[in-house]
Every structure is written in C-alpha cells, then in structure tokens.
Design a protein around this motif. Structure first.
Motif, PDB file in Angstrom:
ATOM      1  N   LEU A  67      60.539  66.069  66.963  1.00 21.71           N
ATOM      2  CA  LEU A  67      61.051  65.187  67.670  1.00 21.71           C
ATOM      3  C   LEU A  67      60.187  65.132  69.147  1.00 21.71           C
ATOM      4  N   PHE A  68      60.021  66.167  69.620  1.00 30.51           N
ATOM      5  CA  PHE A  68      59.269  66.330  70.965  1.00 30.51           C
ATOM      6  C   PHE A  68      58.084  65.674  70.930  1.00 30.51           C
ATOM      7  N   VAL A  69      57.297  65.750  69.665  1.00 28.89           N
ATOM      8  CA  VAL A  69      55.866  64.895  69.618  1.00 28.89           C
ATOM      9  C   VAL A  69      56.370  63.280  69.667  1.00 28.89           C
ATOM     10  N   GLU A  70      57.237  63.070  68.932  1.00 28.62           N
ATOM     11  CA  GLU A  70      57.518  61.591  68.863  1.00 28.62           C
ATOM     12  C   GLU A  70      58.078  61.243  70.293  1.00 28.62           C
ATOM     13  N   MET A  71      58.648  61.904  71.033  1.00 29.50           N
ATOM     14  CA  MET A  71      59.343  61.325  72.461  1.00 29.50           C
ATOM     15  C   MET A  71      58.153  61.429  73.326  1.00 29.50           C
ATOM     16  N   ALA A  72      57.210  62.514  73.368  1.00 29.26           N
ATOM     17  CA  ALA A  72      56.094  62.584  74.166  1.00 29.26           C
ATOM     18  C   ALA A  72      55.026  61.731  74.013  1.00 29.26           C
ATOM     19  N   LYS A  74      54.572  59.229  70.816  1.00 34.20           N
ATOM     20  CA  LYS A  74      54.924  58.225  70.101  1.00 34.20           C
ATOM     21  C   LYS A  74      53.769  57.893  69.120  1.00 34.20           C
ATOM     22  N   PRO A  75      53.566  58.848  68.285  1.00 30.86           N
ATOM     23  CA  PRO A  75      52.141  58.578  67.411  1.00 30.86           C
ATOM     24  C   PRO A  75      52.491  57.798  65.948  1.00 30.86           C
ATOM     25  N   PRO A  76      51.873  57.391  65.381  1.00 34.99           N
ATOM     26  CA  PRO A  76      52.198  56.550  64.185  1.00 34.99           C
ATOM     27  C   PRO A  76      52.773  57.571  63.147  1.00 34.99           C
ATOM     28  N   HIS A  80      52.854  61.904  61.692  1.00 32.97           N
ATOM     29  CA  HIS A  80      54.053  62.829  61.343  1.00 32.97           C
ATOM     30  C   HIS A  80      53.811  63.506  59.948  1.00 32.97           C
ATOM     31  N   LEU A  81      53.656  62.521  58.970  1.00 34.40           N
ATOM     32  CA  LEU A  81      53.353  62.940  57.610  1.00 34.40           C
ATOM     33  C   LEU A  81      52.312  63.934  57.394  1.00 34.40           C
ATOM     34  N   VAL A  82      50.841  63.772  58.124  1.00 27.82           N
ATOM     35  CA  VAL A  82      49.989  64.710  57.807  1.00 27.82           C
ATOM     36  C   VAL A  82      50.156  65.895  58.454  1.00 27.82           C
TER      37      VAL A  82
END
Length: 118
Positions: A67-72, A74-76, A80-82
C-alpha cells in the motif's frame, strides 16, 4: 548443566529440553524424540497457531509495504505482482518454521498437555 531458554531453543529449531537436539525431522515435521537427550516430542502439537501468526505478521508487513508503494509511486500492477508475490512467499515460508518452534517450546515451558486428567 544449565537449562536453556526453551523459547530461544524453539526459535532456533532445537529441543526445548536440552537446547541441542533437533526439534524437526523435516521442514515442519516434529521429530519423535530429541536425538541428544531423548525427550519425547511426539505429543507436541502446535495446531494452526503458527500459520495464524504467519498470516498476521506477513499480511501486515507485505500489505502495508504494498500500500505504501502504491500510494507513493503508483507503479503498474505487474510491478506489484513481480515484487510482492515472491516477497510474501519468502516471508511466509521464512517465518513458519521458527514460529512453530517457538509455539512448541512455549508448550514445553508452560508444561501444557493435550490430554490432561484432572
């Protein structure tokens, strides 16, 4: 001979009685007896406790990080899967054996018994 701390011995996958023998005969299979002191480990059963703690700890660490990585950043989604699927697997598999050892050692330290006849 000083008695070892059973919880530290369990964390190291060692016999909670002597601290030297192996607690497991496989990855998660509990040995029938300690190969050093002969302590009977056959009745030791941690049930689903280790899995529950692994789910809670790994879920918190991995989900919070994701969640932190997504909010900071916004990667594809493929990032996240890799990154986070292997991370989650490594954290879960890495925690399972030590937590099972700690819970088995806690049973030993508290003199817990599955079949008590009070």
């Amino acid at each position: 001979m000083d008695r070892p701390n059973p919880l530290l011995a369990g964390l190291k996958s060692r016999c909670p009685n002597c601290g030297e023998g192996r607690l497991f005969s496989g990855f998660l299979k509990v040995a029938p007896a300690c190969d050093r002191c002969g302590y009977d480990l056959a009745k030791a059963d941690s049930g689903d406790g280790p899995a529950v703690f692994v789910i809670l700890i790994a879920g918190f660490l991995c989900a919070f990080t994701m969640l932190f990585v997504e909010m900071a950043y916004k990667p594809p989604i493929w990032v996240h899967l890799v990154v986070f699927l292997p991370l989650t697997l490594v954290v879960c598999i890495g925690l399972l054996r030590p937590l099972k050892g700690v819970l088995l050692a806690a049973q030993f330290a508290n003199k817990a018994s599955e079949a008590r006849h009070d």
